[in-house]
Scaffold this active site. Structure first.
Site, PDB file in Angstrom:
ATOM      1  N   GLU A   1      -2.505  -3.960  13.174  1.00 33.02           N
ATOM      2  CA  GLU A   1      -3.372  -3.361  14.202  1.00 33.02           C
ATOM      3  C   GLU A   1      -3.997  -4.412  15.117  1.00 33.02           C
ATOM      4  O   GLU A   1      -4.670  -4.074  16.080  1.00 33.02           O
ATOM      5  CB  GLU A   1      -4.470  -2.504  13.531  1.00 33.02           C
ATOM      6  CG  GLU A   1      -5.632  -3.271  12.921  1.00 33.02           C
ATOM      7  CD  GLU A   1      -5.342  -3.901  11.561  1.00 33.02           C
ATOM      8  OE1 GLU A   1      -4.169  -3.984  11.156  1.00 33.02           O
ATOM      9  OE2 GLU A   1      -6.310  -4.338  10.914  1.00 33.02           O
TER      10      GLU A   1
ATOM     11  N   HIS B   1      -1.973  -7.876   9.377  1.00 34.04           N
ATOM     12  CA  HIS B   1      -2.701  -6.782  10.032  1.00 34.04           C
ATOM     13  C   HIS B   1      -1.935  -6.318  11.261  1.00 34.04           C
ATOM     14  O   HIS B   1      -2.069  -6.919  12.327  1.00 34.04           O
ATOM     15  CB  HIS B   1      -4.086  -7.273  10.486  1.00 34.04           C
ATOM     16  CG  HIS B   1      -5.073  -7.410   9.383  1.00 34.04           C
ATOM     17  ND1 HIS B   1      -6.102  -6.521   9.178  1.00 34.04           N
ATOM     18  CD2 HIS B   1      -5.185  -8.334   8.409  1.00 34.04           C
ATOM     19  CE1 HIS B   1      -6.816  -6.891   8.135  1.00 34.04           C
ATOM     20  NE2 HIS B   1      -6.279  -7.995   7.647  1.00 34.04           N
TER      21      HIS B   1
ATOM     22  N   CYS C   1      -2.350  -5.962   4.098  1.00 35.26           N
ATOM     23  CA  CYS C   1      -3.236  -7.030   3.621  1.00 35.26           C
ATOM     24  C   CYS C   1      -3.933  -6.612   2.316  1.00 35.26           C
ATOM     25  O   CYS C   1      -3.259  -6.466   1.310  1.00 35.26           O
ATOM     26  CB  CYS C   1      -4.203  -7.440   4.724  1.00 35.26           C
ATOM     27  SG  CYS C   1      -4.824  -9.110   4.458  1.00 35.26           S
TER      28      CYS C   1
HETATM   29  N1  GLN Z   1      -8.370 -11.598   0.987  1.00 34.21           N
HETATM   30  C1  GLN Z   1      -8.619 -10.186   0.993  1.00 34.21           C
HETATM   31  C2  GLN Z   1      -8.517  -9.636  -0.422  1.00 34.21           C
HETATM   32  O1  GLN Z   1      -7.994 -10.295  -1.267  1.00 34.21           O
HETATM   33  C3  GLN Z   1      -7.664  -9.452   1.902  1.00 34.21           C
HETATM   34  C4  GLN Z   1      -7.915  -9.873   3.320  1.00 34.21           C
HETATM   35  C5  GLN Z   1      -7.519  -8.865   4.338  1.00 34.21           C
HETATM   36  O2  GLN Z   1      -7.281  -7.686   4.060  1.00 34.21           O
HETATM   37  N2  GLN Z   1      -7.493  -9.304   5.565  1.00 34.21           N
HETATM   38  O3  GLN Z   1      -8.959  -8.559  -0.663  1.00 34.21           O
END
Ligand code: GLN
Length: 153
Positions: free
Chosen positions: A129, A127, A41
């Site tokens: 996890e 994610h 992410c």
């Molecule tokens: N939207 C977040 C970002 O751009 C990332 C979101 C996440 O890691 N769940 O940093």
């Protein structure tokens, strides 16, 4: 150290932390030595060209929409976890907008790459996890063990 995971969170905050503690050089060196690196992410965003540049990808932040658009999907990533689909939790997730040379797309959602790899560097939009399925953790741990054994001789 046998591997590095840059987790989800908030990419601007994580990048400020990396800057504050002057970690970019050490991370680049470790990745360059072949050590397994996984970004999930926000971590995917950090690994891409707009930050550390450890994998040749352009990412789009919050690509699937903001908080209310967070979602779960069963996706297939045979290269990492075998044939059984894995439940993936997307939270204000990025997708990969563009891939450069040497980047393999491992999974897509709605036609957008959400799992990519290039040699020892892997980036996931979701994610791993949060789904209660530890196959990605097992896969990464195996990569780390393999790499550690190869450098220990
Ligand atoms: N939207 C977040 C970002 O751009 C990332 C979101 C996440 O890691 N769940 O940093």
């Amino acid at each position: 150290m046998a591997g590095l995971i840059i987790p989800g969170g908030e990419s601007t905050t994580i990048s400020k932390g990396i800057e504050r503690d002057d970690l970019a050089g050490a991370i680049e060196e470790a990745a360059g030595s072949g050590m397994p690196v996984l970004g999930t992410c926000a971590g995917m965003i950090l690994l891409g060209n707009s930050h550390l540049g450890l994998i040749d990808i352009e990412t789009r932040r919050n690509a699937f929409g903001r908080q209310l658009a967070s979602f779960e999907a069963d996706i297939e990533i045979p290269a990492l976890v075998g044939e059984d689909p894995i439940r993936a939790v997307f939270i204000r997730a990025p997708w990969v907008e563009q891939t450069g040379k040497g980047v393999e797309v491992l999974a897509e959602v709605e036609g957008h790459p959400v799992a990519v790899s290039s040699k020892n560097v892997t980036a996931l939009s979701f994610h791993p996890e949060l789904s209660g399925d530890d196959r990605i953790h097992s896969w990464f741990a195996a990569q780390c063990r393999e790499w550690a054994a190869s450098v220990d001789g």
